[in-house]
Design a protein around this motif. Structure first.
Motif, PDB file in Angstrom:
ATOM      1  N   LEU A 114       0.823  -1.214   0.000  1.00  0.00           N
ATOM      2  CA  LEU A 114       0.000   0.000   0.000  1.00  0.00           C
ATOM      3  C   LEU A 114       0.860   1.268   0.000  1.00  0.00           C
ATOM      4  O   LEU A 114       0.518   2.263   0.635  1.00  0.00           O
ATOM      5  CB  LEU A 114      -0.953  -0.006   1.213  1.00  0.00           C
ATOM      6  CG  LEU A 114      -1.799  -1.275   1.383  1.00  0.00           C
ATOM      7  CD1 LEU A 114      -2.699  -1.158   2.599  1.00  0.00           C
ATOM      8  CD2 LEU A 114      -2.599  -1.577   0.133  1.00  0.00           C
ATOM      9  N   THR A 115       1.935   1.223  -0.772  1.00  0.00           N
ATOM     10  CA  THR A 115       2.904   2.325  -0.770  1.00  0.00           C
ATOM     11  C   THR A 115       3.285   2.788  -2.170  1.00  0.00           C
ATOM     12  O   THR A 115       3.331   3.986  -2.448  1.00  0.00           O
ATOM     13  CB  THR A 115       4.174   1.907  -0.010  1.00  0.00           C
ATOM     14  OG1 THR A 115       3.841   1.650   1.355  1.00  0.00           O
ATOM     15  CG2 THR A 115       5.244   2.973  -0.078  1.00  0.00           C
ATOM     16  N   LEU A 116       3.567   1.866  -3.087  1.00  0.00           N
ATOM     17  CA  LEU A 116       4.107   2.255  -4.392  1.00  0.00           C
ATOM     18  C   LEU A 116       3.164   3.137  -5.196  1.00  0.00           C
ATOM     19  O   LEU A 116       3.614   3.895  -6.059  1.00  0.00           O
ATOM     20  CB  LEU A 116       4.474   1.009  -5.206  1.00  0.00           C
ATOM     21  CG  LEU A 116       5.743   0.264  -4.765  1.00  0.00           C
ATOM     22  CD1 LEU A 116       5.939  -0.983  -5.613  1.00  0.00           C
ATOM     23  CD2 LEU A 116       6.970   1.166  -4.857  1.00  0.00           C
ATOM     24  N   HIS A 117       1.851   3.074  -4.925  1.00  0.00           N
ATOM     25  CA  HIS A 117       0.933   3.919  -5.696  1.00  0.00           C
ATOM     26  C   HIS A 117       1.100   5.410  -5.383  1.00  0.00           C
ATOM     27  O   HIS A 117       0.516   6.248  -6.061  1.00  0.00           O
ATOM     28  CB  HIS A 117      -0.529   3.486  -5.513  1.00  0.00           C
ATOM     29  CG  HIS A 117      -0.994   3.376  -4.099  1.00  0.00           C
ATOM     30  ND1 HIS A 117      -1.806   2.360  -3.665  1.00  0.00           N
ATOM     31  CD2 HIS A 117      -0.777   4.150  -2.999  1.00  0.00           C
ATOM     32  CE1 HIS A 117      -2.079   2.501  -2.386  1.00  0.00           C
ATOM     33  NE2 HIS A 117      -1.464   3.594  -1.966  1.00  0.00           N
ATOM     34  N   PHE A 118       1.894   5.750  -4.368  1.00  0.00           N
ATOM     35  CA  PHE A 118       2.194   7.150  -4.085  1.00  0.00           C
ATOM     36  C   PHE A 118       3.378   7.669  -4.909  1.00  0.00           C
ATOM     37  O   PHE A 118       3.640   8.873  -4.910  1.00  0.00           O
ATOM     38  CB  PHE A 118       2.529   7.345  -2.601  1.00  0.00           C
ATOM     39  CG  PHE A 118       1.371   7.110  -1.671  1.00  0.00           C
ATOM     40  CD1 PHE A 118       0.266   7.946  -1.670  1.00  0.00           C
ATOM     41  CD2 PHE A 118       1.383   6.034  -0.790  1.00  0.00           C
ATOM     42  CE1 PHE A 118      -0.796   7.734  -0.809  1.00  0.00           C
ATOM     43  CE2 PHE A 118       0.322   5.807   0.077  1.00  0.00           C
ATOM     44  CZ  PHE A 118      -0.768   6.653   0.065  1.00  0.00           C
ATOM     45  N   ILE A 119       4.101   6.765  -5.579  1.00  0.00           N
ATOM     46  CA  ILE A 119       5.377   7.120  -6.203  1.00  0.00           C
ATOM     47  C   ILE A 119       5.238   7.140  -7.723  1.00  0.00           C
ATOM     48  O   ILE A 119       4.786   6.166  -8.323  1.00  0.00           O
ATOM     49  CB  ILE A 119       6.462   6.108  -5.799  1.00  0.00           C
ATOM     50  CG1 ILE A 119       6.576   6.036  -4.268  1.00  0.00           C
ATOM     51  CG2 ILE A 119       7.808   6.491  -6.403  1.00  0.00           C
ATOM     52  CD1 ILE A 119       7.548   4.980  -3.775  1.00  0.00           C
TER      53      ILE A 119
END
Length: 225
Positions: A114-119
């Protein structure tokens, strides 16, 4: 995102994934099982986007011999992770920052949930390459995040499904609508085939989809042995 620096919002963080991510508990359980296939009983795991500590606690509870390095850009989220871990924190080394802040390892496995979609895509590729560099040969990487088709009609359809799930989980409809507007405008979400291509471009092989929950997808991939 400023939300992750708001102490009041951070205090409510644990409610979010359960209500917004279909099968969140099962996602964590499957991630643990995928890591267990390759990580030895006394292995070391890198957790990128570790703020909140939810997956760290799950991993540490289930594998008492593993040690962890958790990295997150939000000091408030790392405080929450420390509190969530309680006595398990003695097996976890927390770092404030991004992938460049992480020690070189080498690590027996890594996760980024739930992290890479911010990058953005370009920085996402560099992040994946830096994770790859820190892994031992044959080590797994498990990722999961928003990933859905990006044509206007398909994007709208999947975001409506995300909102419908949130409302069905008890989120007010107005909040769900604001959330999908923010996701559409602010998050650099990629289509699943683009996500898989980035994993391969970073050097990973045997990229396999293991999780799909409406707008979320999850993959396991490996550094060549």
């Amino acid at each position: 995102m400023t939300w992750f620096s708001d102490p009041d919002a951070v205090a409510r963080y644990a409610e979010g994934p359960v209500r917004l991510v279909p099968g969140f508990d099962s996602l964590q359980r499957m991630t643990t099982l995928l890591l267990r296939e390759s990580v030895p009983p006394a292995g070391k795991v890198l957790v990128l986007g570790a703020g909140g500590g939810l997956e760290l606690k799950r991993f540490a509870d289930n594998e008492p011999g593993w040690r962890f390095v958790g990295v997150d850009p939000s000091a408030e989220m790392l405080k929450l992770a420390q509190a969530t871990l309680g006595p398990l924190a003695e097996r976890v080394e927390l770092h404030e920052g991004y992938i460049d802040t992480a020690p070189d390892g080498p690590f027996d496995g890594a996760t980024c949930l739930l992290t890479l979609h911010f990058i953005p895509a370009e920085e996402r590729l560099r992040t994946l390459k830096e994770i790859w560099r820190r892994l031992l040969p044959g080590a797994p990487l498990v990722v999961a995040h928003h990933s859905f088709p990006q044509s206007p009609n398909e994007k709208a359809r999947w975001l409506k499904r995300y909102a419908a799930y949130a409302v069905d989980s008890g989120v007010p409809a107005s909040d769900a609508e604001r959330a999908i507007t923010a996701i559409s405008a602010q998050l650099p979400v990629l289509a699943p085939e683009a996500d898989e291509a980035l994993l391969k471009a970073a050097g990973f092989e045997d990229v396999e989809l293991f999780y799909a929950g409406f707008s979320f997808k999850g993959w396991v991939a490996y550094k060549p042995a």
